[in-house]
Design an enzyme around this catalytic site. Structure first.
Site, PDB file in Angstrom:
ATOM      1  N   ASP A  14       2.403  10.766   2.530  1.00 55.24           N
ATOM      2  CA  ASP A  14       1.457   9.661   2.563  1.00 55.24           C
ATOM      3  C   ASP A  14       2.123   8.493   1.825  1.00 55.24           C
ATOM      4  OD1 ASP A  14      -1.060   8.261   2.750  1.00 55.24           O
ATOM      5  OD2 ASP A  14      -1.313   8.719   0.613  1.00 55.24           O
ATOM      6  N   ASP A  16       0.381   5.032   0.458  1.00 54.87           N
ATOM      7  CA  ASP A  16      -0.353   4.403  -0.650  1.00 54.87           C
ATOM      8  C   ASP A  16      -0.767   5.457  -1.673  1.00 54.87           C
ATOM      9  OD1 ASP A  16      -0.627   1.609   0.468  1.00 54.87           O
ATOM     10  OD2 ASP A  16      -1.629   2.729   2.057  1.00 54.87           O
TER      11      ASP A  16
HETATM   12 MG   LIG Z   1      -2.898   7.685  -0.251  1.00 51.31          MG
END
Ligand SMILES: [Mg+2]
Length: 244
Positions: A14, A16
């Protein structure tokens, strides 16, 4: 060396909150957007909180986050269309307002990366593993470039790819499965790295070889409950054998 089981050939990150310190920027943009909307409709409405963000918004496609948070407050808005202006009282209008605030903030302050995650990315590449970024963000390409680690990423499945290919967002496993496919590995040969509850749930749903929960906000137990096999507060703990 990487804190991964034998047989793992790829890492699906992932973006962010895992690679970039942008989850806090998203949270701030969502808070301003939702608080302005809530106050305009009901001055007594409780404000949007970190827990709201963790439960209803983080990791999901933007429109899903709007819809799921408002549903938690008993509010249903028309969907509208992606062309709605930022002041439209629609799911897409509210999403646009949030994205405009986010882009302003990123333009002003830039994209900070987590040094431990960059060290881990480099170690994974050095060990011959394939890497992908799998993010709901529609700004995936720009954020990876601004973070300066595009050369360490072999594939990217972001919000633009997700919409184009009609994939379901997290907590559905579709985007991580697409990341594994892009790298030419089976799900059991890939490790998922996620900081969002919806994200670790997607990792569990896809039966990946390992789901690493990255706890940046003190929700380690919730990450485990939603699907993390191990929880770390920074990826450098995996390099040092300190996963709990
Ligand atoms: Mg995230």
């Amino acid at each position: 060396m990487l804190g991964l089981p034998d047989g793992i050939r790829a890492c699906l990150f992932d973006m962010d909150g895992v690679l970039t310190r942008t989850a806090t920027v998203h949270m701030a943009a969502w808070k301003r957007t939702f608080d302005e909307y809530l106050r305009a409709t009901d001055p007594q409405a409780p404000p949007f909180t970190q827990l709201d963000y963790n439960r209803y918004v983080d990791g999901k496609p933007r429109a899903d986050g709007v819809r799921d948070f408002l549903a938690s407050r008993g509010i249903t808005l028309p969907e509208g269309t992606p062309d709605d202006p930022a002041d439209a009282a629609t799911v897409h209008g509210i999403g646009r307002r949030k994205n405009e605030l986010l882009l302003t903030e990123l333009a002003e302050h830039g994209v900070e990366v987590y040094p431990g995650s960059m060290a881990y990315l480099r170690a994974a590449k050095d060990a011959g593993l394939a890497t992908a970024v799998v993010t709901a963000s529609a700004n995936g390409e720009q954020v990876v470039a601004a973070g300066g680690f595009a050369d360490l990423i072999d594939a990217r499945v972001d919000g633009v790819v997700t919409a184009r290919e009609g994939l379901r967002g997290k907590p559905a496993p579709d985007t991580f499965l697409a990341g594994a496919r892009a790298l030419g590995v089976a799900p059991a040969e890939a490790a998922v790295f996620e900081d969002a509850l919806a994200g670790v749930a997607a990792g569990r749903a896809g039966a990946f070889g390992l789901v690493v929960g990255v706890d940046r906000v003190g929700q380690g137990e919730a990450l485990r409950e939603h699907g993390a096999d191990v929880v770390v507060t920074d990826l450098d703990q995996l390099l040092n054998g300190g996963a709990r």
